[in-house]
Design a protein around this motif. Structure first.
Motif, PDB file in Angstrom:
ATOM      1  N   CYS A  46      27.241  45.498 -23.469  1.00 37.99           N
ATOM      2  CA  CYS A  46      26.264  45.889 -24.098  1.00 37.99           C
ATOM      3  C   CYS A  46      24.796  45.097 -23.858  1.00 37.99           C
ATOM      4  CB  CYS A  46      26.512  45.802 -25.692  1.00 37.99           C
ATOM      5  SG  CYS A  46      26.837  44.486 -26.127  1.00 37.99           S
ATOM      6  N   GLU A  47      24.869  44.506 -22.711  1.00 40.09           N
ATOM      7  CA  GLU A  47      23.706  43.572 -22.423  1.00 40.09           C
ATOM      8  C   GLU A  47      22.335  44.286 -22.583  1.00 40.09           C
ATOM      9  OE1 GLU A  47      22.556  40.108 -19.216  1.00 40.09           O
ATOM     10  OE2 GLU A  47      24.019  41.528 -18.458  1.00 40.09           O
ATOM     11  N   SER A  48      22.295  45.305 -21.940  1.00 39.59           N
ATOM     12  CA  SER A  48      20.932  46.096 -21.826  1.00 39.59           C
ATOM     13  C   SER A  48      20.779  46.918 -23.307  1.00 39.59           C
ATOM     14  CB  SER A  48      21.186  47.328 -20.783  1.00 39.59           C
ATOM     15  OG  SER A  48      22.232  48.315 -21.170  1.00 39.59           O
ATOM     16  N   ASN A  49      21.690  47.076 -24.181  1.00 37.44           N
ATOM     17  CA  ASN A  49      21.521  47.464 -25.585  1.00 37.44           C
ATOM     18  C   ASN A  49      22.276  46.796 -26.419  1.00 37.44           C
ATOM     19  OD1 ASN A  49      19.846  50.314 -24.977  1.00 37.44           O
ATOM     20  ND2 ASN A  49      21.560  50.435 -23.660  1.00 37.44           N
ATOM     21  N   PRO A  50      21.698  45.497 -26.668  1.00 38.26           N
ATOM     22  CA  PRO A  50      22.361  44.666 -27.580  1.00 38.26           C
ATOM     23  C   PRO A  50      22.272  45.036 -29.033  1.00 38.26           C
ATOM     24  CG  PRO A  50      20.287  43.555 -26.916  1.00 38.26           C
ATOM     25  CD  PRO A  50      20.662  44.968 -26.137  1.00 38.26           C
ATOM     26  N   TYR A  51      23.110  44.301 -29.910  1.00 35.69           N
ATOM     27  CA  TYR A  51      23.043  44.443 -31.450  1.00 35.69           C
ATOM     28  C   TYR A  51      21.512  44.005 -31.920  1.00 35.69           C
ATOM     29  CZ  TYR A  51      24.295  44.464 -36.197  1.00 35.69           C
ATOM     30  OH  TYR A  51      24.246  44.463 -37.730  1.00 35.69           O
ATOM     31  N   ASP A  52      20.885  44.657 -32.842  1.00 36.76           N
ATOM     32  CA  ASP A  52      19.518  44.515 -33.299  1.00 36.76           C
ATOM     33  C   ASP A  52      19.490  43.754 -34.183  1.00 36.76           C
ATOM     34  OD1 ASP A  52      20.541  46.090 -35.165  1.00 36.76           O
ATOM     35  OD2 ASP A  52      19.140  48.100 -34.630  1.00 36.76           O
ATOM     36  N   ASP A  53      20.686  43.172 -34.860  1.00 39.84           N
ATOM     37  CA  ASP A  53      20.604  42.052 -36.020  1.00 39.84           C
ATOM     38  C   ASP A  53      20.143  42.785 -37.320  1.00 39.84           C
ATOM     39  OD1 ASP A  53      21.661  39.984 -34.645  1.00 39.84           O
ATOM     40  OD2 ASP A  53      19.769  39.689 -33.843  1.00 39.84           O
ATOM     41  N   LYS A  54      19.972  44.205 -37.337  1.00 38.53           N
ATOM     42  CA  LYS A  54      19.559  44.712 -38.537  1.00 38.53           C
ATOM     43  C   LYS A  54      20.787  45.228 -39.437  1.00 38.53           C
ATOM     44  CE  LYS A  54      15.115  46.179 -36.780  1.00 38.53           C
ATOM     45  NZ  LYS A  54      14.143  47.596 -36.237  1.00 38.53           N
ATOM     46  N   ASP A  55      20.634  46.323 -40.100  1.00 38.04           N
ATOM     47  CA  ASP A  55      21.749  46.692 -41.046  1.00 38.04           C
ATOM     48  C   ASP A  55      22.899  47.098 -40.326  1.00 38.04           C
ATOM     49  OD1 ASP A  55      23.043  47.391 -43.748  1.00 38.04           O
ATOM     50  OD2 ASP A  55      22.869  49.483 -42.812  1.00 38.04           O
ATOM     51  N   PHE A  56      24.095  46.641 -40.480  1.00 41.23           N
ATOM     52  CA  PHE A  56      25.332  47.011 -39.822  1.00 41.23           C
ATOM     53  C   PHE A  56      25.694  48.348 -39.816  1.00 41.23           C
ATOM     54  CE2 PHE A  56      30.163  47.626 -39.856  1.00 41.23           C
ATOM     55  CZ  PHE A  56      30.435  47.128 -38.616  1.00 41.23           C
TER      56      PHE A  56
END
Length: 286
Positions: A46-56
């Motif tokens: 998921c390196e190119s589309n990482p988690y965005d640290d917003k609501d799970f």
């Protein structure tokens, strides 16, 4: 005791300074305890589309994914989307065999593009590894740089720091006076149940998987399963606190935690394939 919100009224002073260690001790006293799980490394898909640290919970929608599976909560001791209430162990085993059925697809794309195995693994890794680590750590009050701890020098993701995390989360909850807080425990269990459900095996026939994965992709899915198990170990620490009590309706205890995360009766996505790939590799090596 609990207040009206269902939260326990434990204070940090009531919690013992030494906690039950859930790792397995070595036979030799000169060796450190064995980890909860053997560490391994997987690619950062998921390196190119990482988690965005917003609501799970709304992450799939933000990424253009639709989740079709929902957790049906029938009884406190039943796993997601499967009622085992009143069954004997023999009946549960039979249900697990029958439960390996073809179901409607769990995921689709908002852009109507087909869901590919590579896309699914990358999406689940971002959501159910980085996202899940982030949200559970936040709930417990653990300050953690997830990327720094789990992405190592070669760019791979290591599961090594999952070991010891149940106790780190618990110690953080103690500091914020939330250890034994049943509202916190419910929130964390909801996350684990949901992740467990998202990792359910998808089939096109009784013995044919919907997706064919590589060995690295299977190991990545396995790392997500291990994280869910790690969360279960963390919840056990809350239930083992001195003075922790629960009602029959709440059902808090080992049975509820293990019942909610019954890996033994539900195949996890990619694990059957991982077994076959591992056996083939071992045979090659003699």
């Amino acid at each position: 005791e609990t207040d009206g919100s269902g939260s326990s009224s434990f204070s940090a002073s009531q919690v013992p300074t030494k906690f039950v260690n859930l790792t397995m001790p070595q036979l030799s006293p000169n060796m450190p305890p064995r980890p909860e799980f053997t560490p391994f490394q997987v690619p950062n898909f998921c390196e190119s589309n990482p988690y965005d640290d917003k609501d799970f919970w709304t992450y799939p929608e933000r990424c253009g994914w639709i989740v079709h599976a929902e957790d049906a909560r029938c009884h406190v001791l039943c796993p997601p989307r499967l009622c085992l209430h009143g069954m004997s162990e023999e009946e549960i085993l039979e249900e697990s065999r029958l439960n390996r059925d073809v179901r409607d697809p769990m995921f689709s794309r908002l852009d109507n593009k087909p869901v590919l195995a590579s896309d699914k693994v990358a999406f689940l890794q971002a959501w159910l590894f980085f996202g899940l680590l982030t949200v559970v750590s936040d709930l417990c009050g653990l300050e953690i740089d997830v990327a720094a701890e789990f992405i190592i020098d070669n760019g791979m993701i290591s599961t090594a720091k999952l070991n010891g995390l149940p106790l780190r989360w618990f110690e953080a909850a103690v500091k914020t006076q939330r250890a034994g807080d049943k509202t916190l425990m419910e929130n964390i269990l909801n996350l684990a149940r949901h992740s467990f459900l998202m990792l359910s095996e998808e089939l096109v026939s009784e013995s044919t998987p919907k997706f064919v994965y590589s060995y690295a992709q299977c190991r990545t899915l396995q790392s997500l399963e291990i994280l869910v198990r790690i969360i279960g170990l963390h919840l056990l620490l809350h239930t083992r606190m001195p003075g922790f009590t629960t009602t029959e309706n709440e059902g808090w205890g080992r049975d509820r935690i293990s019942g909610s995360l019954r890996f033994a009766i539900r195949y996890t996505e990619g694990m059957d394939q991982l077994s076959g790939l591992a056996i083939a590799e071992l045979r090659k090596q003699g």
